[in-house]
Design a protein around this motif. Sequence first.
Motif, PDB file in Angstrom:
ATOM      1  N   GLN A  17       2.723  17.176 -21.587  1.00  0.00           N
ATOM      2  CA  GLN A  17       3.338  18.603 -21.304  1.00  0.00           C
ATOM      3  C   GLN A  17       2.076  19.567 -21.088  1.00  0.00           C
ATOM      4  O   GLN A  17       1.181  19.699 -21.960  1.00  0.00           O
ATOM      5  N   MET A  18       2.195  20.310 -20.007  1.00  0.00           N
ATOM      6  CA  MET A  18       1.148  21.390 -19.683  1.00  0.00           C
ATOM      7  C   MET A  18       1.733  22.616 -19.811  1.00  0.00           C
ATOM      8  O   MET A  18       2.756  22.962 -18.998  1.00  0.00           O
ATOM      9  N   ASN A  19       1.160  23.590 -20.389  1.00  0.00           N
ATOM     10  CA  ASN A  19       1.848  24.956 -20.725  1.00  0.00           C
ATOM     11  C   ASN A  19       0.728  25.760 -20.372  1.00  0.00           C
ATOM     12  O   ASN A  19      -0.412  25.683 -20.626  1.00  0.00           O
ATOM     13  N   SER A  20       1.506  27.141 -20.118  1.00  0.00           N
ATOM     14  CA  SER A  20       0.296  28.071 -19.837  1.00  0.00           C
ATOM     15  C   SER A  20      -0.821  27.725 -18.687  1.00  0.00           C
ATOM     16  O   SER A  20      -2.110  27.991 -19.132  1.00  0.00           O
ATOM     17  N   LEU A  21      -0.392  27.280 -17.613  1.00  0.00           N
ATOM     18  CA  LEU A  21      -1.137  26.576 -16.890  1.00  0.00           C
ATOM     19  C   LEU A  21      -1.834  27.994 -16.134  1.00  0.00           C
ATOM     20  O   LEU A  21      -1.637  28.866 -16.087  1.00  0.00           O
ATOM     21  N   LYS A  22      -3.265  27.531 -15.662  1.00  0.00           N
ATOM     22  CA  LYS A  22      -4.291  28.511 -15.010  1.00  0.00           C
ATOM     23  C   LYS A  22      -4.633  28.008 -13.971  1.00  0.00           C
ATOM     24  O   LYS A  22      -4.647  26.473 -13.492  1.00  0.00           O
TER      25      LYS A  22
END
Length: 120
Positions: free
Chosen positions: A81-86
């Motif tokens: 799960q990848m959040n706040s992707l940049k």
Amino acid sequence: VQLQASGGGLVQAGGSLRLSCLTSGGTFSSYTMGWFRRAQGKERELIAAIAWSGGMPYYPDSVKGQFTASRDNAKNTFALQMNSLKPEDTAVYYCAARRRTTTVSKYDYWGKGTLVTVSS
């Protein structure tokens, strides 16, 4: 042993994605599982790992608090799960499996990778 990663795609900065890795042909519960990524022009980087025995996942400082790995031994799947992707998270993401008898720094089986692109 085959690993199939899925869930990559294009997302705006600040968004989220969930990657999944389906493993077949082996004994999933006996493998340490890892997620790696390779950004263009950079070295491959281990970004998450969960040992075959379970326990706390490993994350490098670069993604700690942002990514969460999990495994489901009943479904032979390993997720990220990848959040706040940049934008700097843009890379090809790979899942990999390591047998219990293999050196800690090496992985035995690799999926083909799934591309994650984060737009600014």
